[in-house]
Design a protein around this motif. Structure first.
Motif, PDB file in Angstrom:
ATOM      1  N   LEU A   1     173.481   5.894 100.542  1.00 35.82           N
ATOM      2  CA  LEU A   1     173.910   7.542 100.327  1.00 35.82           C
ATOM      3  C   LEU A   1     175.382   7.429  99.755  1.00 35.82           C
ATOM      4  O   LEU A   1     176.206   6.714 100.193  1.00 35.82           O
ATOM      5  CB  LEU A   1     173.789   8.063 101.604  1.00 35.82           C
ATOM      6  CG  LEU A   1     174.390   9.709 101.394  1.00 35.82           C
ATOM      7  CD1 LEU A   1     173.582  10.335 102.524  1.00 35.82           C
ATOM      8  CD2 LEU A   1     175.891  10.174 101.878  1.00 35.82           C
ATOM      9  N   CYS A   2     175.860   8.173  98.874  1.00 40.51           N
ATOM     10  CA  CYS A   2     176.991   8.206  98.370  1.00 40.51           C
ATOM     11  C   CYS A   2     177.758   6.937  97.512  1.00 40.51           C
ATOM     12  O   CYS A   2     176.823   6.567  96.518  1.00 40.51           O
ATOM     13  CB  CYS A   2     178.080   8.606  99.440  1.00 40.51           C
ATOM     14  SG  CYS A   2     179.672   9.177  98.688  1.00 40.51           S
ATOM     15  N   SER A   3     178.408   6.234  97.989  1.00 43.55           N
ATOM     16  CA  SER A   3     178.853   4.953  97.571  1.00 43.55           C
ATOM     17  C   SER A   3     177.753   4.082  97.668  1.00 43.55           C
ATOM     18  O   SER A   3     177.331   2.970  97.026  1.00 43.55           O
ATOM     19  CB  SER A   3     180.230   4.400  97.773  1.00 43.55           C
ATOM     20  OG  SER A   3     180.210   3.888  99.518  1.00 43.55           O
ATOM     21  N   GLY A   4     177.102   4.026  98.721  1.00 41.94           N
ATOM     22  CA  GLY A   4     175.842   3.253  99.219  1.00 41.94           C
ATOM     23  C   GLY A   4     174.640   3.301  97.994  1.00 41.94           C
ATOM     24  O   GLY A   4     174.163   2.446  97.537  1.00 41.94           O
TER      25      GLY A   4
ATOM     26  N   GLY B   1     160.765  -5.096 102.918  1.00 41.33           N
ATOM     27  CA  GLY B   1     162.128  -4.981 103.592  1.00 41.33           C
ATOM     28  C   GLY B   1     163.005  -3.937 103.192  1.00 41.33           C
ATOM     29  O   GLY B   1     162.868  -3.682 102.038  1.00 41.33           O
ATOM     30  N   VAL B   2     163.521  -3.161 104.078  1.00 41.45           N
ATOM     31  CA  VAL B   2     164.565  -2.026 103.519  1.00 41.45           C
ATOM     32  C   VAL B   2     165.867  -2.347 104.254  1.00 41.45           C
ATOM     33  O   VAL B   2     166.154  -2.655 105.275  1.00 41.45           O
ATOM     34  CB  VAL B   2     164.066  -0.849 104.352  1.00 41.45           C
ATOM     35  CG1 VAL B   2     164.850   0.319 104.128  1.00 41.45           C
ATOM     36  CG2 VAL B   2     162.441  -0.552 104.023  1.00 41.45           C
ATOM     37  N   ILE B   3     166.953  -2.356 103.271  1.00 43.78           N
ATOM     38  CA  ILE B   3     168.418  -2.383 103.467  1.00 43.78           C
ATOM     39  C   ILE B   3     168.961  -1.093 103.204  1.00 43.78           C
ATOM     40  O   ILE B   3     168.996  -0.243 102.342  1.00 43.78           O
ATOM     41  CB  ILE B   3     168.673  -3.574 102.498  1.00 43.78           C
ATOM     42  CG1 ILE B   3     168.025  -4.645 102.546  1.00 43.78           C
ATOM     43  CG2 ILE B   3     170.375  -3.742 102.766  1.00 43.78           C
ATOM     44  CD1 ILE B   3     168.623  -5.818 101.559  1.00 43.78           C
ATOM     45  N   LEU B   4     169.801  -0.703 104.420  1.00 41.85           N
ATOM     46  CA  LEU B   4     170.416   0.446 104.471  1.00 41.85           C
ATOM     47  C   LEU B   4     171.872   0.196 104.212  1.00 41.85           C
ATOM     48  O   LEU B   4     172.314  -0.685 105.070  1.00 41.85           O
ATOM     49  CB  LEU B   4     170.218   1.206 106.011  1.00 41.85           C
ATOM     50  CG  LEU B   4     168.727   1.546 106.164  1.00 41.85           C
ATOM     51  CD1 LEU B   4     168.500   2.113 107.601  1.00 41.85           C
ATOM     52  CD2 LEU B   4     168.184   2.616 105.079  1.00 41.85           C
ATOM     53  N   LEU B   5     172.500   0.728 103.231  1.00 41.47           N
ATOM     54  CA  LEU B   5     173.777   0.189 102.861  1.00 41.47           C
ATOM     55  C   LEU B   5     175.006   1.474 103.472  1.00 41.47           C
ATOM     56  O   LEU B   5     174.458   2.509 103.782  1.00 41.47           O
ATOM     57  CB  LEU B   5     173.891   0.169 101.394  1.00 41.47           C
ATOM     58  CG  LEU B   5     173.219  -0.802 100.851  1.00 41.47           C
ATOM     59  CD1 LEU B   5     173.295  -0.676  99.203  1.00 41.47           C
ATOM     60  CD2 LEU B   5     173.232  -2.086 101.261  1.00 41.47           C
ATOM     61  N   ASN B   6     176.219   0.885 103.673  1.00 37.91           N
ATOM     62  CA  ASN B   6     177.160   2.012 104.025  1.00 37.91           C
ATOM     63  C   ASN B   6     177.204   3.241 103.069  1.00 37.91           C
ATOM     64  O   ASN B   6     177.110   3.012 102.040  1.00 37.91           O
ATOM     65  CB  ASN B   6     178.387   1.369 104.154  1.00 37.91           C
ATOM     66  CG  ASN B   6     178.558   0.023 105.082  1.00 37.91           C
ATOM     67  OD1 ASN B   6     178.626  -1.045 104.593  1.00 37.91           O
ATOM     68  ND2 ASN B   6     178.849   0.351 106.153  1.00 37.91           N
ATOM     69  N   ALA B   7     177.440   4.195 103.685  1.00 35.20           N
ATOM     70  CA  ALA B   7     177.698   5.480 103.204  1.00 35.20           C
ATOM     71  C   ALA B   7     179.336   5.664 103.090  1.00 35.20           C
ATOM     72  O   ALA B   7     179.746   6.037 104.106  1.00 35.20           O
ATOM     73  CB  ALA B   7     176.794   6.638 103.852  1.00 35.20           C
TER      74      ALA B   7
ATOM     75  N   ARG C   1     177.515   0.806 109.807  1.00 36.40           N
ATOM     76  CA  ARG C   1     176.332   0.496 109.313  1.00 36.40           C
ATOM     77  C   ARG C   1     175.135   1.392 110.217  1.00 36.40           C
ATOM     78  O   ARG C   1     174.061   1.658 109.750  1.00 36.40           O
ATOM     79  CB  ARG C   1     175.815  -0.883 109.607  1.00 36.40           C
ATOM     80  CG  ARG C   1     175.966  -1.137 111.030  1.00 36.40           C
ATOM     81  CD  ARG C   1     175.387  -2.577 111.589  1.00 36.40           C
ATOM     82  NE  ARG C   1     175.754  -2.914 112.965  1.00 36.40           N
ATOM     83  CZ  ARG C   1     177.042  -3.179 113.236  1.00 36.40           C
ATOM     84  NH1 ARG C   1     178.033  -3.222 112.439  1.00 36.40           N
ATOM     85  NH2 ARG C   1     177.166  -3.032 114.520  1.00 36.40           N
ATOM     86  N   VAL C   2     175.711   2.155 111.198  1.00 39.54           N
ATOM     87  CA  VAL C   2     174.852   3.171 111.872  1.00 39.54           C
ATOM     88  C   VAL C   2     174.555   4.374 110.929  1.00 39.54           C
ATOM     89  O   VAL C   2     173.716   5.202 111.245  1.00 39.54           O
ATOM     90  CB  VAL C   2     175.617   3.596 113.261  1.00 39.54           C
ATOM     91  CG1 VAL C   2     175.616   2.479 114.111  1.00 39.54           C
ATOM     92  CG2 VAL C   2     176.711   4.259 113.078  1.00 39.54           C
ATOM     93  N   GLY C   3     175.338   4.486 109.902  1.00 39.63           N
ATOM     94  CA  GLY C   3     174.995   5.375 109.124  1.00 39.63           C
ATOM     95  C   GLY C   3     175.617   6.700 109.389  1.00 39.63           C
ATOM     96  O   GLY C   3     176.055   7.094 110.461  1.00 39.63           O
TER      97      GLY C   3
ATOM     98  N   HIS D   1     170.890   5.839 110.555  1.00 44.71           N
ATOM     99  CA  HIS D   1     170.156   4.682 110.154  1.00 44.71           C
ATOM    100  C   HIS D   1     169.578   4.101 111.545  1.00 44.71           C
ATOM    101  O   HIS D   1     168.532   3.471 111.217  1.00 44.71           O
ATOM    102  CB  HIS D   1     171.435   3.847 109.561  1.00 44.71           C
ATOM    103  CG  HIS D   1     171.723   3.815 108.268  1.00 44.71           C
ATOM    104  ND1 HIS D   1     172.815   3.123 107.465  1.00 44.71           N
ATOM    105  CD2 HIS D   1     171.437   4.996 107.350  1.00 44.71           C
ATOM    106  CE1 HIS D   1     173.146   3.774 106.181  1.00 44.71           C
ATOM    107  NE2 HIS D   1     172.360   4.837 106.131  1.00 44.71           N
ATOM    108  N   VAL D   2     170.260   4.307 112.318  1.00 50.80           N
ATOM    109  CA  VAL D   2     169.666   3.686 113.649  1.00 50.80           C
ATOM    110  C   VAL D   2     168.051   4.360 113.776  1.00 50.80           C
ATOM    111  O   VAL D   2     167.194   3.333 114.024  1.00 50.80           O
ATOM    112  CB  VAL D   2     170.532   3.879 114.942  1.00 50.80           C
ATOM    113  CG1 VAL D   2     170.017   3.279 116.105  1.00 50.80           C
ATOM    114  CG2 VAL D   2     171.922   3.224 114.794  1.00 50.80           C
TER     115      VAL D   2
END
Lengths: 83, 649
Positions: free
Chosen positions: B469-472, B386-392, B397-399, B404-405
């Motif tokens: 990324l960043c705060s993510g 599982g991979v979770i991509l967090l807000n930058a 959420r598209v990054g 991210h997409v």
């Protein structure tokens, strides 16, 4: 101060979103360090085009052309040469 | 390209003002299986009679939908929060609020580099109108922002001249409209050049290299490069030569005006579109023309955005007025034909579905704990990771640059379950009760990440990686430190390892490190010395930075000694890295070459970085050239490759 420089300062005042007073800036002061963002510089460009009835060609669409009042004046002089 | 998001650059009004509770919108894919687009249905609260699946038409307070056409590229990223507010405001006035991602953008299928962009964008607007009709609306007001306004005008005209001859478009709202495609292309060119981004390193093409075969139907970097020999980048996005040509051929002033009523809301920082409005009126269009403040603040970097309430109020008032007007002429005819949307498909097929298959991987809009909006992407094979991509920062959420997409879709094709999620108060996730909206370092972030991890684990995967990324990056790292059950953390360009609310920004660790790095370089610059001699350098600022750097270096040397003596330390990065190593968490840092987080990691982590590196528990990768958010497109593939190396996919 030339007429063009005055017009440029007025445009910077209205569109540059500067953190400093445009009328107090030196001719060679760095406008980006004075708070002008990339987005604001595009608005400055559009306003300059409207004011001087010119179109900046592709080779002039770079940071250095808009980095100071002197640089902008030089560009406008070049674009309006021969009028 | 966004400014870095410092730890405490949160406007006081936003942090202090709790977000009001609102009905949850439905995230749906629509437009057919061949090309699913993603959107949100904001139903009026009084008419929210959803049943299982939430996809059946409901009785609306009015029969009118406000369909919102977003701007393009980075402007869409910045405007996301404001468009959500516009849809919510429409729903509060009894309208069906519909917002969606144009074809090839956001969570929709496709890519900037696909062919026939303008036609595909117009088709997706038509499909969004059909979506609104299939969900109970029979009349539509289109509201477009910037390029979205230009597209909305074209779409309205096209719908009016469709085979049925009866348009359901009863109003068009043009917000800060682009009226001339050529001017838009040129403005984008100017902005991109103003950014002064680093060119691709020698040997690396400006178009991203191919990473791996893309699933069928997904644009791969390889096909992208061959499809567009002449790509103009636009702040992380792209316009191909074909797209630029198609846009440049559009001048709204030379086209017949929409047959519906119009509201033109001009921005107040540039000259108004008087000529276009005059042309509209000359063409018989009933136009209201106003010039309102708010556009500039709406498209600030996402963490600085201020929702333009005045513009929203004007837009919704116009839409509500059109909604309350008796249906006449063409719109009445269209209303009578509500069971047969213009796309020709049966209503049920257009009503939207929470799931879609895009390029061989499945995507599903999910609400986690009724709180976190997310898209889960699964491949056809057995789920391994599982991979979770967090807000930058505050980027949805598209990054950043929509990275991210494609990353999610390619990782899913390789066997992962990928969740791109909005933490509460960001993107499409509402703030938790009592919490502020659009707060990047929110106090609920750890709980949000834990909820996302639990959801992913419940899908059956054994290992979970957090990527941010960043705060993510900060939230990913801190969630692991807090004991959230993950196997790997990929922290990209973190700017802080210890968030301290209220710390003066100008002396934040990342800022001091960055300034010190810059001063170090300028020591070798003749121009910088001349500037100093001319008295054009803020000597007091330099002195403060140097003093703060000295204090920081001394502090971290002292911590290194205490760590070796096994003295327990609080707020100590080295100790946290050791703790993650003991817990079996693989920690990977990725830095853009000049980002200050790298120096901060080395300094604050001390010998732990090197020692754990030798044990394979910590790794650091540096990508030279890109900015903080990896804006240049040549850097996208390099970042994706670094992420894949870090999580072993």
């Amino acid at each position: 101060m030339s007429e063009n420089a005055t017009k440029i300062r007025n445009i910077l005042k209205e569109h540059g979103r500067l953190t400093k007073d445009a009328s107090a800036l030196g001719e060679r002061d760095d406008l980006y360090q004075a708070g002008m963002t990339s987005h604001a510089s595009v608005n400055v460009m559009l306003a300059l085009e409207g004011e001087f009835d010119v179109e900046f060609p592709d080779h002039m669409l770079k940071r250095s052309v808009f980095e100071s009042i002197a640089a902008i004046t030089s560009a406008i002089d070049e674009l309006t040469q021969g009028r | 390209m966004i400014d870095r998001v410092p730890a405490d650059r949160v406007p006081a009004d936003r942090a202090a003002a709790p977000a009001p509770a609102r009905p949850r919108p439905d995230g749906v894919f629509f437009g057919g299986a061949a090309r699913p687009r993603f959107g949100w249905l904001h139903r009026p609260a009084a008419a929210d009679t959803r049943v299982a699946g939430g996809m059946v038409p409901t009785g609306l307070a009015t029969d009118t939908a406000l369909v919102i056409v977003p701007p393009f590229g980075y402007e869409a990223i910045c405007a996301h929060r404001s468009l959500r507010a516009l849809a919510e405001a429409a729903a509060e006035r009894g309208l069906l609020g519909v917002r969606f991602d144009l074809d090839g953008t956001g969570d929709s299928a496709g890519d900037d580099l696909d062919p026939a962009r303008v036609e595909a964008w117009l088709a997706s607007i038509g499909d969004a109108c059909d979506l609104a009709r299939a969900n109970g609306a029979s009349r539509i007001v289109l509201a477009g922002v910037r390029l979205g306004a230009l597209l909305a005008c074209l779409a309205a005209a096209r719908r009016a001249s469709s085979a049925s001859g009866a348009s359901d478009i009863v109003g068009v709202i043009a917000i800060a409209p682009v009226t001339n495609g050529k001017a838009f292309v040129r403005e984008g060119r100017a902005l991109q050049m103003q950014l002064g981004l680093a060119p691709a390193p020698p040997g690396l093409a400006s178009a991203p290299p191919a990473l791996a075969p893309a699933p069928s139907g997904l644009a791969s970097h390889a096909t992208a490069a061959s499809a567009a020999d002449d790509i103009h980048e636009l702040v992380g996005f792209a316009l191909t030569a074909e797209t630029r040509a198609a846009l440049s051929a559009i001048d709204l002033a030379k086209l017949p005006p929409p047959t519906s009523a119009m509201l033109v809301i001009d921005r107040d920082d540039l000259a108004p579109n008087d000529k276009w409005v005059a042309a509209l009126r000359a063409g018989g269009c009933a136009v209201e023309h106003v010039r309102l403040p708010g556009y500039v603040e709406m498209v600030l970097d996402p963490h600085k955005v201020i929702v333009p309430r005045t513009i929203i109020e004007a837009a919704v008032a116009f839409a509500a007025r059109e909604a309350s007007a008796p249906a006449t002429g063409a719109s009445a005819a269209a209303t009578g034909a509500s069971a047969a949307p213009e796309g020709g498909r049966p209503a049920a097929a257009n009503a939207g579905d929470s799931k879609a298959v895009i390029g061989g991987v499945s995507e599903e809009a999910v609400w986690i704990d009724d709180q976190l909006a997310a898209i889960a992407t699964r491949g056809p094979g057995v789920l391994r990771t599982g991979v979770i991509l967090l807000n930058a920062g505050s980027v949805p959420r598209v990054g950043p640059n929509r990275l991210h997409v494609p990353i999610a879709r390619r990782l899913a094709a390789a066997g992962a379950l990928v969740l791109r999620v909005d933490l509460t108060g960001l993107g499409d996730s509402p703030a938790r009760p009592g919490a502020g909206d659009n707060v990047t370092y929110g106090t609920h972030a750890l709980a949000d990440v834990a909820a996302a991890v639990a959801w992913v684990r419940a899908q059956g995967v054994r290992e979970v990686a957090l990527v941010g990324l960043c705060s993510g990056a900060y939230h990913a790292f801190k969630a692991a430190v807090a004991g959230t059950s993950v196997s790997a953390v990929v922290a990209i360009n973190p700017l802080t390892f210890f968030y301290e609310p209220g710390m003066p920004l100008d002396l934040a660790a990342f800022k001091v490190t960055e300034d010190a790095q810059r001063y170090g370089k300028q020591m070798k610059s003749l121009a910088a010395w001349k500037k100093l001699i001319a008295g054009r350098v803020n000597v007091r600022r330099v002195a403060r930075v140097v003093a703060e750097r000295a204090r920081s270096v001394a502090e971290h040397r002292g911590r290194e000694v205490l760590r070796r003596l096994r003295v327990p330390l609080t707020d100590d990065l080295g100790s946290e890295l050791y703790a993650l190593g003991r817990a079996g968490v693989s920690t990977r840092f990725v830095f853009a070459g000049e980002d200050p987080g790298h120096a901060m990691l080395i300094e604050q982590g001390g010998s732990a970085v090197e020692r754990l590196g030798k044990q394979g528990k910590v790794a650091v990768e540096v990508i030279d050239g890109p900015d903080h958010t990896f804006t240049p497109r040549w850097s996208h593939a390099l970042l994706e490759a670094a992420i894949r190396r870090a999580i072993g996919i």
